[in-house]
Design an enzyme around this catalytic site. Structure first.
Site, PDB file in Angstrom:
ATOM      1  CD1 TRP A 163      -7.078 -30.352  23.899  1.00 15.21           C
ATOM      2  CD2 TRP A 163      -7.787 -29.384  21.999  1.00 15.21           C
ATOM      3  NE1 TRP A 163      -6.653 -31.123  22.845  1.00 15.21           N
ATOM      4  CE2 TRP A 163      -7.083 -30.560  21.668  1.00 15.21           C
ATOM      5  CE3 TRP A 163      -8.325 -28.605  20.970  1.00 15.21           C
ATOM      6  CZ2 TRP A 163      -6.902 -30.982  20.349  1.00 15.21           C
ATOM      7  CZ3 TRP A 163      -8.138 -29.028  19.663  1.00 15.21           C
ATOM      8  CH2 TRP A 163      -7.444 -30.202  19.368  1.00 15.21           C
ATOM      9  CG  ASP A 197      -7.204 -44.193  22.581  1.00 11.45           C
ATOM     10  OD1 ASP A 197      -7.511 -45.310  22.970  1.00 11.45           O
ATOM     11  OD2 ASP A 197      -7.972 -43.206  22.599  1.00 11.45           O
ATOM     12  NE  ARG A 216     -11.055 -38.190  22.411  1.00 16.07           N
ATOM     13  CZ  ARG A 216      -9.943 -38.906  22.429  1.00 16.07           C
ATOM     14  NH1 ARG A 216      -9.430 -39.331  23.542  1.00 16.07           N
ATOM     15  NH2 ARG A 216      -9.311 -39.195  21.310  1.00 16.07           N
ATOM     16  CE  LYS A 276      -0.382 -39.255  25.634  1.00 22.55           C
ATOM     17  NZ  LYS A 276      -0.427 -39.167  24.165  1.00 22.55           N
ATOM     18  CD1 TRP A 277      -3.728 -40.811  34.356  1.00 25.65           C
ATOM     19  CD2 TRP A 277      -2.969 -42.668  35.343  1.00 25.65           C
ATOM     20  NE1 TRP A 277      -4.612 -41.144  35.347  1.00 25.65           N
ATOM     21  CE2 TRP A 277      -4.179 -42.279  35.976  1.00 25.65           C
ATOM     22  CE3 TRP A 277      -2.321 -43.809  35.804  1.00 25.65           C
ATOM     23  CZ2 TRP A 277      -4.726 -42.992  37.042  1.00 25.65           C
ATOM     24  CZ3 TRP A 277      -2.878 -44.516  36.874  1.00 25.65           C
ATOM     25  CH2 TRP A 277      -4.071 -44.107  37.470  1.00 25.65           C
ATOM     26  CG  ASP A 278      -5.019 -38.899  27.736  1.00 25.08           C
ATOM     27  OD1 ASP A 278      -5.260 -37.810  28.264  1.00 25.08           O
ATOM     28  OD2 ASP A 278      -4.997 -39.061  26.501  1.00 25.08           O
ATOM     29  CG  MET A 279      -8.376 -36.844  33.374  1.00 25.52           C
ATOM     30  SD  MET A 279     -10.066 -37.069  33.164  1.00 25.52           S
ATOM     31  CE  MET A 279     -10.645 -36.315  34.641  1.00 25.52           C
ATOM     32  CG  ASN A 280      -8.600 -37.546  26.652  1.00 25.45           C
ATOM     33  OD1 ASN A 280      -7.903 -36.554  26.479  1.00 25.45           O
ATOM     34  ND2 ASN A 280      -8.157 -38.763  26.422  1.00 25.45           N
ATOM     35  CB  CYS A 328      -1.570 -37.198  28.877  1.00 22.39           C
ATOM     36  SG  CYS A 328      -2.407 -36.658  27.373  1.00 22.39           S
ATOM     37  CG  ASP A 363      -3.784 -33.399  22.456  1.00 22.26           C
ATOM     38  OD1 ASP A 363      -2.875 -34.091  22.955  1.00 22.26           O
ATOM     39  OD2 ASP A 363      -4.998 -33.646  22.628  1.00 22.26           O
TER      40      ASP A 363
END
Ligand code: GLA
Length: 778
Positions: free
Chosen positions: A201, A369, A445, A478-482, A526, A548
C-alpha cells in the site's frame, strides 16, 4: 497476421514474429519470438529447430524409437506432468487416483479473422476482423478424451499477441484442474534480466530488475486481488537492454484475482515463462462435457527497449481493453473531497470546495467517502447506500443539481463489495458477509467482503446503487475496495478452492451490469489506492486510482512503474497537500502538478484554504493542462532517467509537440551543469525548447530574504507578509535547436541557484524541484 505452412505456424505483427511448429511426435515446439522476420524459406525450419541427435546421460527419452527426444530440453508451447518435462507445467489436471500424467499432441487448427468473444465470465480484450486474427490449435491427450485448445490472437498495429487456453473434459469421470496457465513461453536461452513491479500500500508497482538465475522465480498474488504486492506485469530484458534500446519481452494478464507468473531457468539454460491464475489457491472440477477457460494473457516484444514494449501495451490497452464512451475521451480535471476534509463533510462545505474548484478551472466534483447514512468514520455503514440526511439536508440530488449548475460534472465514491458489521445491511443479512461458520473472521479496515457469488447480493447492490446514480444524475463513480480475501467460505460453492475465481467472475458480472446500464458514467477503479491496478479492471473502468501516495517524488516511482504496462490515460493522479499526508515530505506545488499532469489530473486538497498565490498557481496549471491534455493522456509516453534526474517525455501523436518532466530529487548544492537530452527528437527537425513558466514562492528563500535589499531593512512583519504572498517568475530560457543537437549533444541548461545570487535566468530548485520543458517542432 497468421500464416500456416504445413505444420509451421508463423504469427507476425508490425514489428514482431512468433513461430512454432508441430514436432515429429506431435508436440508444439516454440521456434522464435523477436524482431519481425521479413520472409521465410521452406528450408528455414531446419535452422530454427533445436537439434537433438543423441541421448545424453540419464535423460529420459520420450520414445524408444526416438531416443534423443527429451521433452525437458525442448522449447514448448504447452507442458504437462509425467512425460519427462520436469519444468513447471502449464497444465496440471488430476483424474482417478490422483493421476496427472497427460500428453497433449496436435489434432487440428482453425484460423479466423478478428478476436473471438468467450462466454466463460472472464474479462477480455476485443478486436475486429480488420485489426486482429486468431489461431486456435486443438491438442488432445494421447490416451484420454481431454482436449486443450490454445488461442493466439495477433493485433498487428499494437504488436501484441493475446493468449488463452481452454481445457475440456470428455471423459466419463471428473477432471480436477490444479493448474492451467494462460500462457507458456519457452525461450531458447537464459540471458535475461527479470523485471517485476512490486510494493505494498502507498508504494505500488515499483520497478525491480534482477538478472535471472537457475531455478524458479515466482511473481504472485495470494490476497484475492491482483495486488500492490506484485503486479501481474513482467518483463524479460536482455542484460544490456535499456529504456530505449535492446530486446525485451513482456507479458501481462487480464485478471483481477490471485495470479502467478513463474519464470524458470532450466538445467539446459532454457527460460520458461508461465502466467495465469495462481494454482496455490485454486482447483476446478470439470465434469464430463465441461470446459474451463483461462483469463487472457497479453504478450509483446520489442527491440527498442522497455519504452518500445510499453508503447505496445499503451496502444493495446487504449484500443482493445478500454471500452465505451470514455475510451479516447479526454478525462475531466477533478476535485476530490477526501484529503480536503476526509469524513468531515456537509453540503455547504462541499459546495464551497466545488465552487472554488470550478473557479480555478476544474471540471468534475467528486464526493469521496462519507456521504452515505451513518458513515462518520471508517468503522461503520458500508453496505448502506443511502445519502446521509444530516450531511445533505437538502438531499444529494439537490446537491448534484447545484454542482451541475456550476457547469461541473458530479461524481461519488462507493465501495460495493464490502460491508461493516456496524451497518443496517449486516443487521438484516449477516449471511451475506463472507466468513467461515464458527470462526471469528480476519478484519481489514473494520470491513468484510460480501459474497458476490450470491445472486441476491449482486441484485441488492445493483438496485440500491443504481437508484443513487439515477436520481442524482451521477457522471463519475470511484469504485473502491479496501479489504483483502481471508476466511473464504460460501454455502453456494462445494470446493472452496474454486471460490477466489468464482468471486472475480461474479464481480465482473456485476460490473458488466453497471457499465451497460450507465454507459455515460466515467468509472474509476480503486482498491486502497492501487491494490487492483490490472487489465481485468480496465475492461470495465477507464481509469484507476494509482496510489493513495500522492507525494510527487514517490509518484515518480509509482507512476513510472505503472507506465511499463498501462497508459497515462488510465492513471488517476492528483495534486495534494504538502507536507504530504503519507510521506510528510514537503514538495513545491509545481512539482506536484508536473508529476500529476502525466495522467488524469485532479486536485485533492482543501482549495478553499489556499492563499491567493497558490490559487493563481493552480489556475495557471489547469489552463496549461487543458492545452496539452491530449498529449499527456493519449500521446506516446517515454521514460528517460539520467543519473539521478527523473525524466519523462510525452509526445503528441503528430510528433510536433513534446512535454518533458525534469525532476531533481535532492538539491546537490553548487550543482554541476545540467544537460537536457530529448531522445525522441527527430534528427532533421528544428525545435523551440523552453520551460513552462512556474512561480517560485519567496518563502522558499527563508532567512536569505533578510539579506536582500530593500527587504533587509523592512522589518520582520513586512518580510513575513512579503515572503508568504509573493512569488518570483521561474527562469527565462529559450532555445531554437536542431533535432540532432537535442538528441545527441543535449542543451546545456542555465546555472542552478546555489546560495550566492540569483538573476532572471537562474534555475531555482529546492529538493524535489522540477520543470516541464515544452519542445515544439518548427
Ligand atoms: C481508500 C482510497 C482513498 C479514499 C479512501 C476513503 O483508501 O484509496 O482514495 O477513497 O479509501 O475511505
Amino acid at each position: 497476421m497468421i500464416n500456416v505452412l504445413d505444420k509451421l505456424f508463423f504469427l507476425t505483427t508490425q514489428t514482431t514474429s512468433y513461430l512454432f511448429h508441430v514436432t515429429e511426435e506431435g508436440h508444439l515446439e516454440h521456434l522464435y519470438y523477436g524482431k519481425r522476420l521479413s520472409h521465410l524459406l521452406s528450408t528455414d525450419i531446419d535452422a530454427l529447430k533445436d537439434k537433438h541427435h543423441i541421448n545424453i546421460g540419464t535423460e529420459p527419452c520420450y520414445n524408444e524409437d526416438n531416443p534423443a527426444y527429451f521433452l525437458e530440453n525442448i522449447s514448448l508451447e504447452t507442458s504437462t506432468e509425467g512425460r519427462g518435462d520436469y519444468r513447471i507445467p502449464m497444465v496440471v489436471a488430476e483424474y482417478g487416483q490422483g493421476l496427472s500424467t497427460l500428453d497433449f499432441v496436435y489434432k487440428s487448427h482453425t484460423l479466423t479473422k478478428g478476436k473471438p468473444i468467450f462466454h466463460d465470465g472472464n474479462a477480455q480484450a476485443y478486436g475486429t476482423p480488420e485489426d486482429s486474427s486468431t489461431l486456435a490449435i486443438t491438442l488432445t491427450d494421447k490416451k484420454l478424451p481431454i482436449t486443450l485448445t490454445l488461442y493466439y490472437t495477433t493485433f498487428d498495429t499494437c504488436d501484441v499477441i493475446l493468449r488463452k487456453a481452454v481445457l475440456s473434459n470428455d471423459m466419463e469421470g471428473k477432471l480436477l484442474i490444479r493448474n492451467l496457465s494462460s500462457l507458456q513461453l519457452d525461450l531458447f536461452d537464459d540471458n535475461w534480466d527479470l523485471i517485476t513491479f512490486d510494493g505494498a500500500w502507498s508504494r505500488e508497482r515499483i520497478m525491480d530488475r534482477e538478472p535471472l538465475r537457475s531455478g524458479t522465480h515466482v511473481n504472485e498474488s495470494r490476497t484475492g486481488l491482483a495486488s500492490s504486492d506484485h503486479n501481474p506485469l513482467v518483463y524479460l530484458a536482455r542484460p544490456d537492454a535499456t529504456e530505449s534500446h535492446g530486446l525485451v519481452i513482456a507479458s501481462n494478464l487480464i485478471y483481477s484475482g490471485n495470479h502467478k507468473e513463474s519464470i524458470e531457468v532450466s538445467p539446459f539454460g532454457k527460460t520458461r515463462l508461465l502466467t495465469g491464475i495462481n494454482d496455490s489457491l485454486f482447483a476446478w472440477t470439470l465434469n464430463q462435457g465441461e470446459s474451463f477457460g483461462t483469463p487472457e494473457a497479453v504478450l509483446t516484444c520489442s527491440e527498442d527497449g522497455c519504452n518500445g514494449a510499453s508503447d505496445h501495451f499503451h496502444l493495446f490497452v487504449n484500443a482493445h481493453i478500454i471500452r465505451g464512451e470514455w475510451r479516447y475521451r479526454e478525462r475531466p480535471i477533478l476535485v476530490n473531497s477526501w484529503e480536503a476534509s476526509y469524513f468531515d463533510i456537509n453540503e455547504d462545505k462541499l459546495y464551497e470546495l466545488a465552487k472554488q474548484g470550478h473557479d480555478l478551472g476544474c471540471e468534475l466534483f467528486v464526493i469521496d467517502d462519507g456521504w452515505f447514512s451513518g458513515r462518520d468514520d471508517d468503522t461503520s455503514s458500508l453496505g448502506d447506500w443511502y445519502p446521509s440526511p444530516s450531511k445533505f439536508p437538502s438531499g444529494l440530488a439537490t446537491f448534484s443539481r447545484k454542482v451541475h449548475d456550476l457547469d461541473m460534472m458530479f461524481g461519488i465514491w462507493i465501495e460495493p463489495e464490502t460491508v461493516n458489521k456496524k451497518s443496517i445491511l449486516y443487521g438484516k443479512h449477516p449471511d451475506w458477509m463472507i466468513a467461515i461458520p464458527g470462526r471469528e473472521p480476519v478484519v481489514c479496515r473494520h470491513e468484510h467482503l460480501l459474497d458476490l457469488t450470491k445472486k441476491e447480493v449482486c441484485d441488492y447492490l445493483f438496485k440500491s446503487i443504481s437508484e443513487i446514480l439515477d436520481t442524482c444524475s451521477v457522471d463519475y463513480v470511484k469504485w473502491d475496495m479496501n479489504t483483502v480475501f481471508a476466511d473464504l467460505y460460501s454455502f453456494s460453492v462445494s470446493d472452496m478452492r474454486e471460490y477466489p475465481h468464482r468471486y472475480v467472475m461474479a464481480l465482473y458480472g456485476l460490473l458488466e451490469r453497471f457499465i451497460q446500464a450507465f454507459p455515460h458514467i466515467l468509472w474509476e477503479g480503486c482498491a486502497s489506492g492501487g491494490n487492483r491496478f490490472d487489465l481485468g479492471m480496465l475492461c470495465y473502468f477507464s481509469q484507476i486510482w494509482v496510489s493513495d501516495n500522492t507525494d510527487a517524488f514517490s509518484r515518480t516511482a509509482i507512476q513510472g512503474g505503472t507506465s511499463y504496462g498501462y497508459p497515462p490515460s488510465t492513471m488517476g493522479c492528483h495534486v495534494s497537500n504538502s507536507p504530504n499526508p503519507q510521506t510528510l515530505r514537503i514538495s513545491p506545488i509545481d512539482s506536484r502538478f508536473n508529476v500529476a499532469c502525466f495522467g488524469d489530473l485532479g486536485y485533492e486538497l482543501d482549495l478553499t484554504e489556499l492563499g491567493k498565490e497558490e490559487k493563481t498557481t493552480i489556475a495557471e496549471q489547469i489552463s496549461f493542462f487543458k492545452l496539452f491534455r491530449p498529449i499527456f493522456q493519449f500521446g506516446t509516453f517515454h521514460r528517460y532517467n539520467h543519473d539521478s534526474i527523473i525524466q519523462w517525455t510525452s509526445i503528441s501523436n503528430d510528433k510536433r509537440t513534446m512535454a518533458t518532466l525534469w525532476m531533481q530529487p535532492l538539491n546537490p548544492s553548487n550543482a554541476k551543469s545540467d544537460r537536457l537530452f530529448i531522445e525522441d527528437a527527430e534528427e532533421d527537425a528544428v525545435y523551440d525548447v523552453f520551460p513552462r513558466s512556474q512561480r517560485i514562492p519567496l518563502s522558499l528563500f527563508g532567512h536569505l530574504l533578510k539579506t536582500v535589499k530593500p527587504l533587509a531593512t523592512a522589518g520582520e512583519t513586512v518580510q513575513k507578509v512579503v515572503s508568504e504572498n509573493l512569488t518570483l517568475p521561474s527562469e527565462v530560457e529559450h532555445y531554437t535547436v536542431s533535432g540532432s543537437v537535442l538528441k545527441h549533444a543535449g542543451i546545456k541548461l542555465n546555472q542552478q541557484f546555489s546560495g550566492t545570487g540569483r538573476d532572471s535566468q537562474t534555475r531555482v530548485f529546492s529538493d524535489f524541484g522540477s520543470r516541464l520543458y515544452l519542445i515544439k517542432k518548427h
